[in-house]
Write a protein that holds these residues in place. Structure first.
Motif, short mmCIF file in Angstrom:
data_model
loop_
_atom_site.label_atom_id
_atom_site.label_comp_id
_atom_site.label_asym_id
_atom_site.label_seq_id
_atom_site.Cartn_x
_atom_site.Cartn_y
_atom_site.Cartn_z
N SER A 26 0.82 -1.21 0.00
CA SER A 26 0.00 0.00 0.00
C SER A 26 0.86 1.26 0.00
N LEU A 27 1.93 1.25 0.78
CA LEU A 27 2.86 2.38 0.80
C LEU A 27 3.48 2.62 -0.57
N ASP A 28 3.96 1.56 -1.18
CA ASP A 28 4.60 1.68 -2.49
C ASP A 28 3.62 2.21 -3.53
N ALA A 29 2.37 1.74 -3.47
CA ALA A 29 1.36 2.20 -4.43
C ALA A 29 1.10 3.69 -4.26
N PHE A 30 0.99 4.14 -3.02
CA PHE A 30 0.75 5.56 -2.75
C PHE A 30 1.89 6.42 -3.27
N GLU A 31 3.11 6.03 -2.96
CA GLU A 31 4.26 6.85 -3.37
C GLU A 31 4.46 6.84 -4.88
N SER A 32 4.20 5.70 -5.51
CA SER A 32 4.29 5.63 -6.96
C SER A 32 3.22 6.51 -7.61
N ALA A 34 1.82 9.18 -6.31
CA ALA A 34 2.18 10.59 -6.08
C ALA A 34 3.26 11.06 -7.04
N SER A 35 4.23 10.20 -7.33
CA SER A 35 5.34 10.60 -8.18
C SER A 35 4.91 10.87 -9.62
N ALA A 36 3.81 10.25 -10.03
CA ALA A 36 3.33 10.43 -11.41
C ALA A 36 2.94 11.87 -11.68
N PHE A 37 2.48 12.59 -10.65
CA PHE A 37 2.07 13.99 -10.82
C PHE A 37 2.97 14.96 -10.03
N GLY A 38 4.03 14.44 -9.46
CA GLY A 38 4.96 15.30 -8.73
C GLY A 38 4.43 15.82 -7.41
N PHE A 39 3.46 15.10 -6.83
CA PHE A 39 2.93 15.53 -5.53
C PHE A 39 3.99 15.29 -4.45
N LYS A 40 4.09 16.23 -3.51
CA LYS A 40 4.96 16.07 -2.36
C LYS A 40 4.16 15.35 -1.27
N ILE A 94 -6.69 8.79 4.32
CA ILE A 94 -6.94 7.69 5.24
C ILE A 94 -7.11 6.45 4.37
N VAL A 95 -6.17 5.54 4.44
CA VAL A 95 -6.19 4.40 3.52
C VAL A 95 -5.84 3.11 4.25
N ASN A 96 -6.66 2.09 4.05
CA ASN A 96 -6.36 0.78 4.63
C ASN A 96 -5.11 0.20 3.98
N ASN A 97 -4.44 -0.69 4.70
CA ASN A 97 -3.23 -1.26 4.11
C ASN A 97 -3.53 -2.28 3.03
N ASP A 98 -4.82 -2.59 2.82
CA ASP A 98 -5.19 -3.47 1.70
C ASP A 98 -5.92 -2.69 0.61
N ALA A 99 -5.67 -1.38 0.55
CA ALA A 99 -6.19 -0.52 -0.51
C ALA A 99 -5.01 0.19 -1.16
N PHE A 100 -5.09 0.41 -2.48
CA PHE A 100 -3.91 0.82 -3.21
C PHE A 100 -4.20 2.04 -4.09
N ALA A 101 -3.64 3.16 -3.66
CA ALA A 101 -3.85 4.42 -4.38
C ALA A 101 -3.31 4.32 -5.80
N THR A 102 -3.93 5.10 -6.69
CA THR A 102 -3.46 5.22 -8.07
C THR A 102 -3.18 6.69 -8.35
N ALA A 103 -2.43 6.94 -9.40
CA ALA A 103 -2.16 8.33 -9.78
C ALA A 103 -3.47 9.07 -10.06
N GLU A 104 -4.40 8.39 -10.71
CA GLU A 104 -5.68 9.01 -11.03
C GLU A 104 -6.47 9.36 -9.78
N SER A 105 -6.42 8.49 -8.78
CA SER A 105 -7.19 8.75 -7.55
C SER A 105 -6.66 9.99 -6.83
#
Length: 280
Positions: A26-32, A34-40, A94-105
């Motif tokens: 989940s951490l890796d998904a979030f950081e990946s 964020a990097s797609a749009f240059g979010f800090k 607020i994200v569960n550890n079994d949910a995976f952020a995307t650049a679009e989200s």
């Protein structure tokens, strides 16, 4: 000369309970994302595993990752509040550890807040890993909804087909598995209500958010994978927290008569289902 602070767009708060591999995913998904749009961004991992995974969680904390290691399981509301109080991002995820952020989200969620002032919570469409729709929207709890949940067979319920929706809409409640929230608004509300140990704290937050004049938005344009539970009826029936938390909500938000009625509905509903399972 004072050190210049780096602006943080989003702080992700992820709880860990005995599953470091899933938390890392989940951490890796979030950081990946964020990097797609240059979010800090920064990530705060709150470990509720009572020391059993503390060393492994600390090992994950490189870069903008922080860890809070609890000596006992603090539950969902209190542990998330620990992360919230230590966050510096303009927005909280607020994200569960079994949910995976995307650049679009992240991109569409943050843009929605900019374009729609007065939004308090933004949540995407949730799916299971196989792509099946996962219901993540609910109504504000009432005796009517409580009666329907506990005493009306599912096949007789008319459930709105939210999986057919195509545009963002205001709703009563959304799942706490994936919520974007402005940190300033969350601070004004005082975070999650820690009287709830696990379950219903997300419903309570949505209700308080709307009472404070902010909207809760479900956005089906964006999908996020949330592994979640299997939805098996026996798990719902034997959940150690859910039914108590639902009654606590009635006790805190409704009259004593409504609380007593909800208690009776819960007792009858659970015992009828246990009998049906026994006879099936």
């Amino acid at each position: 000369m004072e050190k210049e602070h780096t602006r943080v767009d989003v702080t992700a708060i992820i709880l860990n309970y005995n599953d470091v591999a899933l938390t890392k995913r989940s951490l890796d998904a979030f950081e990946s994302a964020a990097s797609a749009f240059g979010f800090k961004v920064e990530s705060i991992i709150v470990d509720n595993s009572a020391k059993s995974t503390g060393a492994a969680i600390k090992a994950l904390c490189i870069g903008n990752r922080k860890a809070i290691l609890n000596l006992s399981n603090q539950g969902f509301a209190a542990a998330n509040n620990q992360g919230i109080y230590n966050a510096s991002g303009e927005y909280l995820l607020i994200v569960n550890n079994d949910a995976f952020a995307t650049a679009e989200s992240l991109e569409k969620g943050l843009r929605f807040f900019k374009d729609n002032l007065g939004t308090g919570i933004w949540a995407p469409r949730l799916t299971y890993e196989d792509g099946r729709f996962q219901n993540s929207v609910g109504v504000q709890p009432s005796l009517r909804s409580h009666f329907a949940e506990y005493l009306v067979p599912a096949r007789f319920l008319r459930i709105r087909q939210l999986d057919k929706q195509k545009s963002p809409r205001r709703v009563d409640t959304v799942s706490g598995a994936f919520m974007l929230i402005p940190r300033a608004i969350m601070a004004d509300l005082g975070g999650f209500d820690e009287d709830y140990f696990f379950t219903v704290e997300d419903i309570d937050l949505c209700v308080r958010m709307k009472k404070a004049g902010y909207s809760v938005v479900y956005d089906p344009r964006v999908s996020v994978v949330h592994i979640g539970g299997s939805g098996q009826s026996w798990k719902w029936l034997n959940d150690p927290y859910m039914h108590k938390a639902r009654l606590l909500y009635f006790k805190k938000n409704h009259s004593r008569l409504a609380f007593l009625a909800a208690s009776a509905i819960t007792w009858f509903g659970l015992n009828i289902r246990k009998l049906l399972l026994k006879w099936s």
